[in-house]
Design a protein around this motif. Structure first.
Motif, PDB file in Angstrom:
ATOM      1  N   PRO A 133      -9.190  -8.687 -11.205  1.00  7.02           N
ATOM      2  CA  PRO A 133      -9.388  -8.329  -9.797  1.00  7.02           C
ATOM      3  C   PRO A 133      -8.371  -9.024  -8.901  1.00  7.02           C
ATOM      4  CG  PRO A 133     -10.996  -9.976 -10.458  1.00  7.02           C
ATOM      5  CD  PRO A 133     -10.241  -9.593 -11.707  1.00  7.02           C
ATOM      6  N   ALA A 134      -8.169  -8.450  -7.725  1.00 10.92           N
ATOM      7  CA  ALA A 134      -7.260  -9.040  -6.739  1.00 10.92           C
ATOM      8  C   ALA A 134      -7.792  -8.747  -5.349  1.00 10.92           C
ATOM      9  CB  ALA A 134      -5.853  -8.478  -6.899  1.00 10.92           C
ATOM     10  N   GLY A 135      -7.615  -9.700  -4.448  1.00  8.23           N
ATOM     11  CA  GLY A 135      -7.944  -9.460  -3.043  1.00  8.23           C
ATOM     12  C   GLY A 135      -9.385  -9.677  -2.662  1.00  8.23           C
ATOM     13  N   ILE A 136     -10.237 -10.116  -3.601  1.00 15.22           N
ATOM     14  CA  ILE A 136     -11.638 -10.391  -3.260  1.00 15.22           C
ATOM     15  C   ILE A 136     -12.078 -11.687  -3.934  1.00 15.22           C
ATOM     16  CG2 ILE A 136     -12.256  -7.944  -3.039  1.00 15.22           C
ATOM     17  CD1 ILE A 136     -13.796  -8.497  -5.806  1.00 15.22           C
ATOM     18  N   ARG A 137     -13.212 -12.205  -3.449  1.00 11.84           N
ATOM     19  CA  ARG A 137     -13.852 -13.355  -4.069  1.00 11.84           C
ATOM     20  C   ARG A 137     -15.354 -13.110  -4.091  1.00 11.84           C
ATOM     21  NH1 ARG A 137     -11.821 -18.158  -0.420  1.00 11.84           N
ATOM     22  NH2 ARG A 137     -11.979 -16.507   1.126  1.00 11.84           N
ATOM     23  N   LEU A 138     -16.011 -13.656  -5.114  1.00  9.58           N
ATOM     24  CA  LEU A 138     -17.464 -13.536  -5.235  1.00  9.58           C
ATOM     25  C   LEU A 138     -18.116 -14.843  -4.803  1.00  9.58           C
ATOM     26  CD1 LEU A 138     -17.789 -11.755  -8.721  1.00  9.58           C
ATOM     27  CD2 LEU A 138     -17.678 -10.711  -6.438  1.00  9.58           C
ATOM     28  N   HIS A 139     -19.037 -14.740  -3.847  1.00 10.00           N
ATOM     29  CA  HIS A 139     -19.773 -15.910  -3.365  1.00 10.00           C
ATOM     30  C   HIS A 139     -21.239 -15.762  -3.754  1.00 10.00           C
ATOM     31  CE1 HIS A 139     -16.787 -17.667  -0.371  1.00 10.00           C
ATOM     32  NE2 HIS A 139     -16.171 -16.593  -0.855  1.00 10.00           N
ATOM     33  N   PRO A 140     -21.808 -16.717  -4.495  1.00 16.22           N
ATOM     34  CA  PRO A 140     -23.219 -16.625  -4.864  1.00 16.22           C
ATOM     35  C   PRO A 140     -24.109 -16.483  -3.633  1.00 16.22           C
ATOM     36  CG  PRO A 140     -22.142 -18.381  -6.092  1.00 16.22           C
ATOM     37  CD  PRO A 140     -21.159 -17.931  -5.050  1.00 16.22           C
ATOM     38  N   MET A 141     -25.091 -15.588  -3.727  1.00 19.49           N
ATOM     39  CA  MET A 141     -26.028 -15.408  -2.609  1.00 19.49           C
ATOM     40  C   MET A 141     -26.916 -16.632  -2.476  1.00 19.49           C
ATOM     41  SD  MET A 141     -27.485 -11.499  -2.833  1.00 19.49           S
ATOM     42  CE  MET A 141     -26.391 -10.077  -2.861  1.00 19.49           C
ATOM     43  N   ASP A 142     -27.254 -16.964  -1.230  1.00 12.78           N
ATOM     44  CA  ASP A 142     -28.309 -17.948  -0.972  1.00 12.78           C
ATOM     45  C   ASP A 142     -29.599 -17.189  -0.684  1.00 12.78           C
ATOM     46  OD1 ASP A 142     -28.135 -17.032   1.660  1.00 12.78           O
ATOM     47  OD2 ASP A 142     -26.949 -18.756   2.339  1.00 12.78           O
ATOM     48  N   ASP A 143     -30.666 -17.914  -0.356  1.00 10.55           N
ATOM     49  CA  ASP A 143     -31.968 -17.267  -0.157  1.00 10.55           C
ATOM     50  C   ASP A 143     -31.931 -16.235   0.968  1.00 10.55           C
ATOM     51  OD1 ASP A 143     -33.117 -18.719  -2.202  1.00 10.55           O
ATOM     52  OD2 ASP A 143     -33.905 -20.293  -0.883  1.00 10.55           O
ATOM     53  N   ALA A 144     -31.227 -16.551   2.051  1.00 10.73           N
ATOM     54  CA  ALA A 144     -31.151 -15.617   3.179  1.00 10.73           C
ATOM     55  C   ALA A 144     -30.364 -14.365   2.788  1.00 10.73           C
ATOM     56  CB  ALA A 144     -30.516 -16.296   4.386  1.00 10.73           C
ATOM     57  N   ASP A 145     -29.248 -14.563   2.085  1.00 15.41           N
ATOM     58  CA  ASP A 145     -28.456 -13.420   1.612  1.00 15.41           C
ATOM     59  C   ASP A 145     -29.302 -12.520   0.725  1.00 15.41           C
ATOM     60  OD1 ASP A 145     -26.101 -14.325   2.838  1.00 15.41           O
ATOM     61  OD2 ASP A 145     -25.509 -15.486   1.067  1.00 15.41           O
ATOM     62  N   TYR A 146     -30.056 -13.158  -0.187  1.00 17.25           N
ATOM     63  CA  TYR A 146     -30.855 -12.393  -1.155  1.00 17.25           C
ATOM     64  C   TYR A 146     -31.957 -11.597  -0.454  1.00 17.25           C
ATOM     65  CZ  TYR A 146     -34.032 -11.417  -5.043  1.00 17.25           C
ATOM     66  OH  TYR A 146     -34.851 -10.790  -5.952  1.00 17.25           O
ATOM     67  N   GLU A 187     -38.786 -13.689 -10.817  1.00 16.45           N
ATOM     68  CA  GLU A 187     -38.510 -14.964 -10.144  1.00 16.45           C
ATOM     69  C   GLU A 187     -37.477 -14.805  -9.040  1.00 16.45           C
ATOM     70  OE1 GLU A 187     -37.890 -18.243 -12.908  1.00 16.45           O
ATOM     71  OE2 GLU A 187     -38.835 -17.042 -14.484  1.00 16.45           O
ATOM     72  N   GLY A 188     -37.311 -13.569  -8.578  1.00 19.06           N
ATOM     73  CA  GLY A 188     -36.399 -13.322  -7.475  1.00 19.06           C
ATOM     74  C   GLY A 188     -34.981 -13.754  -7.787  1.00 19.06           C
ATOM     75  N   LEU A 189     -34.379 -14.453  -6.846  1.00 11.53           N
ATOM     76  CA  LEU A 189     -32.991 -14.896  -6.970  1.00 11.53           C
ATOM     77  C   LEU A 189     -32.778 -15.781  -8.197  1.00 11.53           C
ATOM     78  CD1 LEU A 189     -30.159 -15.073  -5.643  1.00 11.53           C
ATOM     79  CD2 LEU A 189     -31.029 -16.994  -4.275  1.00 11.53           C
ATOM     80  N   GLN A 190     -33.839 -16.469  -8.633  1.00  8.42           N
ATOM     81  CA  GLN A 190     -33.725 -17.409  -9.748  1.00  8.42           C
ATOM     82  C   GLN A 190     -34.061 -16.791 -11.094  1.00  8.42           C
ATOM     83  OE1 GLN A 190     -32.326 -20.181  -8.878  1.00  8.42           O
ATOM     84  NE2 GLN A 190     -32.495 -19.610  -6.716  1.00  8.42           N
ATOM     85  N   THR A 191     -34.246 -15.480 -11.160  1.00  7.90           N
ATOM     86  CA  THR A 191     -34.576 -14.834 -12.431  1.00  7.90           C
ATOM     87  C   THR A 191     -33.431 -15.032 -13.421  1.00  7.90           C
ATOM     88  OG1 THR A 191     -35.909 -13.164 -11.289  1.00  7.90           O
ATOM     89  CG2 THR A 191     -35.240 -12.683 -13.551  1.00  7.90           C
ATOM     90  N   PRO A 192     -33.703 -15.598 -14.597  1.00  9.12           N
ATOM     91  CA  PRO A 192     -32.625 -15.885 -15.559  1.00  9.12           C
ATOM     92  C   PRO A 192     -31.827 -14.637 -15.938  1.00  9.12           C
ATOM     93  CG  PRO A 192     -34.663 -16.980 -16.213  1.00  9.12           C
ATOM     94  CD  PRO A 192     -35.020 -16.076 -15.070  1.00  9.12           C
ATOM     95  N   GLY A 193     -30.530 -14.856 -16.138  1.00  7.61           N
ATOM     96  CA  GLY A 193     -29.654 -13.787 -16.590  1.00  7.61           C
ATOM     97  C   GLY A 193     -29.075 -12.936 -15.484  1.00  7.61           C
ATOM     98  N   ASN A 194     -29.558 -13.084 -14.253  1.00  2.51           N
ATOM     99  CA  ASN A 194     -29.093 -12.270 -13.140  1.00  2.51           C
ATOM    100  C   ASN A 194     -28.180 -13.076 -12.228  1.00  2.51           C
ATOM    101  OD1 ASN A 194     -30.789  -9.544 -13.108  1.00  2.51           O
ATOM    102  ND2 ASN A 194     -32.140 -11.187 -13.803  1.00  2.51           N
TER     103      ASN A 194
END
Length: 289
Positions: A133-146, A187-194
Motif C-alpha cells: 500500500p501507499a499513501g495511507i496509514r491504519l490507526h487502531p480504533m479506540d472505544d469512541a471510534d468503534y 467482546e466488541g472491540l476486544q473480540t480476539p482475532g479482529n
C-alpha cells in the motif's frame, strides 16, 4: 413426475452423504484448498419418482436453501419447473437461496434461467500477489471510534442485506444483523482475532475504516468503507492492499471477502486487484400456488 421425501434412515443417510460430498467437493475446488466436510447435516432429501433428480434442501422461515441439486436434466428452465413443483409439494414459501461455485456452469446457467438476484459474491486473493500500500496509514480504533463505526455500519449492513435480497424485509435484515454482530463480536472491540482501524492519508486526514478478521487459514475483510468525501481518490484500493499486508504479517497466505450483489462497482474493483470469484449466492422467489 412427482417428488417424494426420503425419510427411511438408511436411504436418507446415503443420499445425504452423497449430497454433502458433492457440495463440499465443489466448494473445495473453487477455493483451491481442503474444506472440512461435516459427518452429518440438517435438511431434507427429496427425489423424483423416476429417479432423475435429487435435492438436499434446508427449509427455514421464509426461505429454502438449495444445498445440493443432482439431476440428469440439463435444461435449466425444465429444472426450475421441477423445483417449483417441489416447493408446492413440500409446502414451502418465501425465497430459494442457492450457490454457484466457480467452475460450475450448470448452476450458473440455472441462476440465469431463473432470473435470479445475485445476493453476494465470495472472492479471495493470494496476498503475495498484492502490491504494497501507499499513501495511507491504519490507526487502531479506540472505544469512541468503534462505537461510531458500529452505529453506522450495522444499519448500512442491514440495508445492504435487504437490498440484495438476503432478507425479505428491512426489519428481518436488522434482526439478522444484530444476531450476527453478537455472534461475531461478543467482546466488541476486544473480540480476539479482529482488528479495527480508521484509515488516514499521509496528511493524517481520515479516509475510512477497515475491519479485518484473522482466522486460522486466512484473513477476512468484514468491512471496508471510504468516507463519502474521500471516494474516487484511490484510497479504497490502497486500503485493500493494507489489509493484504496485515494478513501477510499475521503469517497467512489468503485474504477473502464477500461483496453484496447490490454493489457491482466494488466487485469490479476487487477483480482489478486480482481477487477471483469462488462462489456466487443467489435468491429466487418461490411462486405462490
Amino acid at each position: 413426475m412427482s417428488w417424494v421425501e426420503i425419510t427411511a434412515p438408511r436411504q436418507r443417510g446415503e443420499l445425504l452423504a452423497a449430497a454433502i460430498g458433492r457440495a463440499y467437493r465443489a466448494k473445495a475446488a473453487a477455493e483451491r484448498q481442503d474444506v472440512a466436510v461435516p459427518e452429518s447435516a440438517a435438511g431434507e432429501i427429496w427425489c423424483t419418482d423416476d429417479g432423475s433428480a435429487a435435492v438436499w434442501a434446508i427449509p427455514r422461515e421464509d426461505e429454502v436453501v438449495l444445498a445440493d441439486l443432482h439431476t440428469t436434466e440439463q435444461d435449466p428452465a425444465a429444472v426450475w419447473m421441477l423445483l417449483d413443483d417441489l416447493a408446492t409439494e413440500a409446502g414451502w414459501t418465501g425465497i430459494w437461496h442457492f450457490s454457484s461455485f466457480s467452475g460450475d456452469a450448470f448452476m450458473t446457467a440455472l441462476a440465469e434461467s431463473a432470473d435470479a438476484r445475485r445476493v453476494a459474491t465470495k472472492m479471495r486473493v493470494e496476498v503475495a500477489e498484492v502490491p504494497a500500500p501507499a499513501g495511507i496509514r491504519l490507526h487502531p480504533m479506540d472505544d469512541a471510534d468503534y462505537a461510531a463505526f458500529r452505529d453506522a455500519s450495522d444499519e448500512e449492513y442491514a440495508q445492504e442485506r435487504f437490498e440484495s435480497g438476503a432478507d425479505p424485509t428491512i426489519e428481518a435484515a436488522r434482526r439478522t444483523t444484530a444476531e450476527q454482530m453478537l455472534e461475531l463480536l461478543p467482546e466488541g472491540l476486544q473480540t480476539p482475532g479482529n482488528r479495527f482501524w480508521t484509515v488516514r492519508d499521509d496528511d493524517d486526514r481520515r479516509a475510512g475504516i477497515l475491519w479485518l478478521h484473522l482466522r486460522e487459514n486466512l484473513g477476512f475483510i468484514y468491512d471496508i468503507a471510504m468516507d463519502e468525501d474521500r471516494r474516487g481518490q484511490g484510497l479504497g484500493t490502497q486500503t485493500l492492499r493494507a489489509a493484504a499486508e496485515e494478513t501477510a504479517r499475521a503469517g497467512l497466505d489468503v485474504l477473502a471477502l464477500n461483496v453484496f450483489g447490490s454493489n457491482p462497482g466494488a466487485r469490479r474493483l476487487y477483480e482489478r486487484e486480482g481477487y477471483r470469484i469462488t462462489e456466487s449466492l443467489w435468491s429466487v422467489p418461490i411462486p405462490r400456488r
